[in-house]
Design an enzyme around this catalytic site. Structure first.
Site, PDB file in Angstrom:
ATOM      1  N   ASP A  90       0.881  -1.043  -0.004  1.00  0.00           N
ATOM      2  CA  ASP A  90       0.024  -0.071   0.057  1.00  0.00           C
ATOM      3  C   ASP A  90       0.873   1.432   0.083  1.00  0.00           C
ATOM      4  O   ASP A  90       1.573   1.836   0.957  1.00  0.00           O
ATOM      5  CB  ASP A  90      -0.825  -0.025   1.227  1.00  0.00           C
ATOM      6  CG  ASP A  90      -2.066   1.058   1.169  1.00  0.00           C
ATOM      7  OD1 ASP A  90      -2.126   1.695   0.059  1.00  0.00           O
ATOM      8  OD2 ASP A  90      -2.928   1.068   2.052  1.00  0.00           O
ATOM      9  N   ALA A  91       0.991   1.714  -1.248  1.00  0.00           N
ATOM     10  CA  ALA A  91       1.863   3.185  -1.392  1.00  0.00           C
ATOM     11  C   ALA A  91       1.296   4.135  -1.910  1.00  0.00           C
ATOM     12  O   ALA A  91       1.691   5.166  -1.770  1.00  0.00           O
ATOM     13  CB  ALA A  91       3.184   2.586  -2.299  1.00  0.00           C
ATOM     14  N   LYS A  92       0.397   3.906  -2.538  1.00  0.00           N
ATOM     15  CA  LYS A  92      -0.530   4.862  -3.311  1.00  0.00           C
ATOM     16  C   LYS A  92       0.367   5.896  -4.036  1.00  0.00           C
ATOM     17  O   LYS A  92       0.118   7.168  -4.021  1.00  0.00           O
ATOM     18  CB  LYS A  92      -1.443   5.814  -2.352  1.00  0.00           C
ATOM     19  CG  LYS A  92      -2.241   4.884  -1.568  1.00  0.00           C
ATOM     20  CD  LYS A  92      -3.019   5.647  -0.525  1.00  0.00           C
ATOM     21  CE  LYS A  92      -4.220   4.914   0.204  1.00  0.00           C
ATOM     22  NZ  LYS A  92      -3.671   3.841   1.167  1.00  0.00           N
ATOM     23  N   ARG A  93       1.199   5.328  -4.656  1.00  0.00           N
ATOM     24  CA  ARG A  93       2.368   6.242  -5.668  1.00  0.00           C
ATOM     25  C   ARG A  93       1.593   6.798  -6.841  1.00  0.00           C
ATOM     26  O   ARG A  93       0.527   6.307  -7.598  1.00  0.00           O
ATOM     27  CB  ARG A  93       3.293   5.360  -6.100  1.00  0.00           C
ATOM     28  CG  ARG A  93       4.167   4.526  -5.172  1.00  0.00           C
ATOM     29  CD  ARG A  93       4.751   5.348  -4.336  1.00  0.00           C
ATOM     30  NE  ARG A  93       5.880   4.959  -3.599  1.00  0.00           N
ATOM     31  CZ  ARG A  93       6.273   5.280  -2.349  1.00  0.00           C
ATOM     32  NH1 ARG A  93       6.030   6.494  -1.761  1.00  0.00           N
ATOM     33  NH2 ARG A  93       7.494   4.749  -1.739  1.00  0.00           N
ATOM     34  N   THR A 138      -0.700  -0.051  -4.481  1.00  0.00           N
ATOM     35  CA  THR A 138      -1.689   0.573  -4.903  1.00  0.00           C
ATOM     36  C   THR A 138      -1.041   1.973  -5.602  1.00  0.00           C
ATOM     37  O   THR A 138      -0.065   2.527  -5.276  1.00  0.00           O
ATOM     38  CB  THR A 138      -2.277   0.928  -3.509  1.00  0.00           C
ATOM     39  OG1 THR A 138      -1.371   1.633  -2.645  1.00  0.00           O
ATOM     40  CG2 THR A 138      -2.992  -0.013  -3.092  1.00  0.00           C
TER      41      THR A 138
END
EC number: 4.1.1.23
Length: 271
Positions: free
Chosen positions: A94-97, A121
């Site tokens: 879960d990094a939401k880059r 993510t």
């Protein structure tokens, strides 16, 4: 080469679970027995993973909780531990880059080559060219933010564009144009079950990562009813704090296992 979607489908069937356990380690919340250990974050998360694995179909470590404590090496160890000791349970980083293509290439290498995550993510705000570098890693999953569980998500995600909310446009793009690798998924929060149902109608059987059933208060029954596919799967229903901090003392592993089992069983009640 194992492919994320196939691994995920296999895990759903084999484990009879849609539970994704989020790993958000905060040392100030660890039991006293772990205090002062140089690898306390790894030790805590490994113990949680081993306790919850019989009841989960995936794990989701949140990179910020590791990086903030200079524990990226412990994140590497943790993902390697999951792969070695719980094979077939995919790991979603879960990094939401979300950045331009050349930078996204480096973020993709970080997620898939350094950490060996099965999926990551990403934020679609900068468009397809910021997502494409992740798709070039064969077999790896890319899970795009669509309708997030936080209240502030509505500031942008509900803006009308082309006669419908932006989150629906993202879902349509993901289903029609962006899924070049066949390994795409979407994030849709459990706090908005009506939107889960809308997204499911747009994307068909595409997997949905659904946070928000634990500490954020999302309704399990409404979530399952809105998001399940015809075969009763299609969802990675995430719970983090409600599981990993279910116990505060040295029996925290047993408490986490109990919370994971109860969450899995509650989800299955409505499948």
């Amino acid at each position: 080469m194992s492919h994320f979607i196939q691994t995920l489908n296999d895990a759903w069937q084999r484990t009879n679970s849609l539970l994704c356990v989020g790993l958000d380690p905060e040392p100030s919340k660890f039991p006293g027995a772990l205090a002062g250990r140089p690898e306390a974050i790894f030790d805590f998360c490994r113990t949680i993973v081993d306790a919850a694995a019989p009841y989960a179909s995936s794990f989701k470590p949140q990179i910020a909780y590791f990086a903030a404590h200079r524990a990226e090496d412990q994140l590497e160890q943790l993902i390697a531990h999951i792969h070695a000791n719980h094979p077939g349970l995919p790991v979603i980083l879960d990094a939401k880059r979300g950045d331009i293509g050349s930078t996204a290439e480096q973020y993709a290498r970080e997620a898939f080559e350094r950490y060996q995550a099965d999926a990551v993510t990403v934020n679609p705000y900068m468009g397809f060219d910021s997502i494409q570098p992740y798709l070039e890693h064969e077999g790896k999953g890319v899970i795009v933010l669509c309708r997030t569980s936080n209240a502030g998500g509505s500031d942008l995600q509900f803006l009308e564009t082309g006669g419908r909310p932006l989150y629906q446009v993202v879902a349509q793009l993901a289903a029609d144009k962006w899924n070049a690798s066949g390994q795409l998924g979407l994030v849709v929060g459990a706090t908005f079950p009506k939107e889960i149902e809308v997204v499911r109608g747009i994307v068909g059987d595409m997997p949905l990562l659904i946070p928000g059933i634990g500490a954020q208060g999302g309704d399990v029954q409404a979530t399952v009813n809105a998001g399940r596919t015809a075969n009763g799967t299609g969802m990675l229903i995430n719970s983090s704090r409600a599981i990993i901090y279910a116990g505060k003392d040295d029996d925290f592993a047993e408490a986490a296992a109990k919370a994971a089992m109860e969450t899995r069983d509650r989800i299955n009640t409505f499948r």
